[in-house]
Design an enzyme around this catalytic site. Structure first.
Site, PDB file in Angstrom:
ATOM      1  N   HIS A 241      -0.234   4.789  -1.114  1.00  0.00           N
ATOM      2  CA  HIS A 241      -1.719   4.751  -1.431  1.00  0.00           C
ATOM      3  C   HIS A 241      -2.237   3.427  -1.703  1.00  0.00           C
ATOM      4  CE1 HIS A 241      -0.272   5.712  -5.824  1.00  0.00           C
ATOM      5  NE2 HIS A 241       0.409   4.483  -5.422  1.00  0.00           N
ATOM      6  N   ASN A 242      -3.721   3.288  -1.405  1.00  0.00           N
ATOM      7  CA  ASN A 242      -4.377   2.163  -1.530  1.00  0.00           C
ATOM      8  C   ASN A 242      -4.114   0.861  -0.794  1.00  0.00           C
ATOM      9  OD1 ASN A 242      -4.866   3.925  -4.349  1.00  0.00           O
ATOM     10  ND2 ASN A 242      -6.614   2.749  -3.922  1.00  0.00           N
TER      11      ASN A 242
END
Lengths: 347, 347, 347
Positions: A241-242
């Site tokens: 994620h991210n």
């Protein structure tokens, strides 16, 4: 499909040397050519095969001068390799030119489909999804609610895109690719039970991206996990994620990138590499296969190896000595003995 | 969905500072906030953003004292981070609140479904399967014969559970997860052809387990592969047959555990770790990313690194010297020369 | 299913010792046996359990002589382990004996199905596909255009085979396996944008091959990626384009093989190994888990470890010294001091 040497020569703007009416039906390597095959000669180390190949038609560089008699018809072009790659591409497009909507498929009433799409059987298109023109959605693909897919993108059988994610145009997502599963975010409580942190961001994949089979790209906690224009990912890759991956970076199979790391553009990352979270990798960095990256790499164009990784030249020199370690230990032992002897003499 | 500051404040049992009627529609990071967004400030190093954010509403700790003028409305709560995570969770639940049975789906006549389930299109529920209440089975999920799924569990699109496996309540299985494929068991015959050993056991997953995208958990040869309560597995993880993983252990992406190994509770295992079969890992052990575990770890709370792995402090000290190996070799060469010189002098 | 001791004894050509009419319904390990279970005793270190097991029926070697009283009925056979494995196999075949075509499924009008096939719901069989006799195609499987599947092969739920690939007879493809996705082939242009090289070859899988869950085998650029007879691949393995794997080679989970590499027959390759492209591995080579192979291995039967890998005995000796590196550095420092002292004395 069957083509004459003349038809192909016209397509490639080449010239025919031999029987222009000979027909071909398949493509092959020069050393494996059969009658009815079209092949090419670009790398000089394969030159000998042109005198023995059974292929009917060979694309060669304009400059090629045969030293013996040649059986197949030749097509002479500016750059034989590029012409052949171009033919592969055309062949591939004809083979995979699927159109229409197979039944049963599931398309939400609120979804919007572009023109000339292919929707395979058992494919699912969720609420408010927006699908561009000429998109190919193979059987058993899943497109979640609110997903956007750009023009000319292909999702092969069983690719899955979770809700709210965005895929650009001219992308290819292979079978088993998972876009937008939850990032791995938990916080332990007093009893060391992990409470999930809901992952409500998405994944944004820009144009001209290709993602291999069974790779996984997690959605952001908040905001977006971003795969920039022109990125090419191989199979079984994990992007957490991210993460953000810069333009035209290529990553080989089974590599993993942990959360919130930002990778620059034009990087080349080998297979089975691990990259920790919350770091930055500069542009044009190259990382050797199986390396482990535990800290930011700030120098553009740096080439590294090892786990943890450092400069590849230093790593290779170090590994040469590593392989001699038992010998080194022996030399130290001998030195200790000699010193001991000398001290006795001089004492 | 649109909420006023007052509604959210009531939900969080906070107090409003500013316009209580301001409306928000989305959640964002404070540095990326747009009008209509709700965000939060918990980490002091982000404090400066509260003076520039365009977000309409910010959740802050009760104790927060602004040093400049602030544009957005504030909600003051005991713990801003926890309150925001709580909102994420509520937001997520609303977004993913799927209900009902989409068509076409395949539900065996002998399967039993609980109340308030979601069964997506092209999902398959086999013979004698028992599905609890409020279970969400997304499109293209496969539930084999005799499988049991507990209450409130979610299986995202394309998750697959082979026959006879058991999944607890409040679990999440992400897309492409494979539960219960055959363990890798073969015995060679005289011609070195491998005969399959049939794998007739199952997988048991207890409550509150989350398993990431494209991870694989093989069924036992006999008996069960067991994932205990509260375990969290990331993406692309391999768990072999007859493995047992203890309560609240977390494992990062691309790690593999070979057959019959037993991992304790409250362990933390990094990404791309490999663990051999038939060993035991004590409780609370931590294993650094890319490590290889070739023998049992018996000391509770041990922290290890390397392949093969040993104590992480020792590993780090060793690696510092590893990087200097070419220099060490040079020093040994110099010592040898000096000794040689000395011996000539003293002889 | 319920069987008497006599029925099982007849099947195994054994002799019954005890109540020949006792009935069993399940299979278990001897230490976990319950009333109604059938188990076996082969490994002498489990002998004690035969006096305490609750199982109703135990298969033992002909030569077994009990030292205490035994409760369960015994079946005496030539080789208890082999007989039990044989029973597992029979049990498994009965459990998984699916037949018929479930609806809805998608079978192209131009596809040909053999006799006694199982086609699960939501399975897709493309144009001109040819499916042999007794093939089991579980729900949500994808068989692309022109694919050939041999007799008695099983594709578990969600396995995917791209167009033009060939799978032999008596093969097992587990869930999430991807056969024939595009190889990772791109050439950079002047702006470092990568142009795809179309991958128009296929994958050929010979007979008696088993491939684990979520493994990926890419199609060749031209020609074929080839998996020879009797190969066994575990889960999450990556096989790149134009690779060839020799007969009866076994590979453990999460290993990756890069493009155009040729692996010999009867090799044993551990988990998480990485093998570079364009090399050759000799027959009967063994590679330890997590190793990295960067060059051809030409000696038949060589055993290697490390990244890059070398002879396993040398690697183990080297790693012993590696773990002592801080101590070695200390010894060098002491030597330097002693030499310095000596030189002062002798100068």
């Amino acid at each position: 499909m069957e083509f004459t040497a003349r038809q192909i020569s016209d397509l490639l703007q080449g010239t025919v040397d031999g029987d222009a009416d000979v027909k071909v039906r398949g493509l092959s390597k020069i050393e494996e050519g059969k009658p009815g095959d079209l092949t090419f000669l670009a790398n000089p180390k394969y030159t000998s095969y042109i005198y023995s190949t059974k292929a009917s038609l060979v694309i060669v560089n304009k400059s090629f001068v045969p030293e013996h008699k040649i059986m197949p018809t030749l097509i002479r072009v500016e750059n034989a390799y590029e012409s052949f790659v171009h033919l592969l591409e055309i062949y591939n497009q004809i083979q995979k030119d699927k159109k229409g909507i197979e039944q049963p498929s599931f398309i939400s009433d609120s979804a919007k489909l572009g023109l000339d799409c292919y929707i395979g059987a058992f494919a699912y298109v969720g609420n408010n999804a927006r699908i561009g023109n000429n998109v190919k959605i193979y059987p058993q693909v899943y497109i979640g609610d609110n997903v956007i897919i750009g023009d000319n993108t292909t999702l092969f059988s069983g690719a899955k895109v979770y809700s709210d994610c965005v895929v650009g145009s001219n992308c290819t997502l292979h079978t088993g690719t998972v876009i937008g599963a939850d990032g791995f975010g938990f916080t332990p409580n007093r009893e060391n039970q992990y409470q999930k942190v809901a992952q409500i961001g998405n994944v944004i994949i820009e144009d001209h991206v290709e993602i291999g089979a069974n790779s996984t790209i997690d959605r952001a906690t908040l905001g977006s996990t971003i795969i920039r224009k022109g990125v090419k990912l191989d199979n079984l890759i994990q992007i957490a994620h991210n993460v953000e991956i810069g333009e035209n970076t290529v990553i080989a199979a089974q590599t993993g990138v942990a959360g919130s790391t930002k990778i620059g553009k034009d990087c080349m990352i080998g297979g089975q590499v691990g990259i920790v979270g919350h770091i930055t990798i500069a542009d044009k960095v190259k990382i050797a296969a199986q390396s482990g990256i535990g800290a930011s790499i700030t120098a553009e164009g740096e080439i590294v190896q090892g786990s943890p990784a450092f400069n590849i030249g230093d790593y290779k020199r170090t590994y040469v000595v590593f392989r001699k370690l038992p010998l080194l230990e022996k030399r130290i032992k001998e030195l200790e003995q000699m010193i001991s002897d000398l001290r006795q003499i001089t004492s």
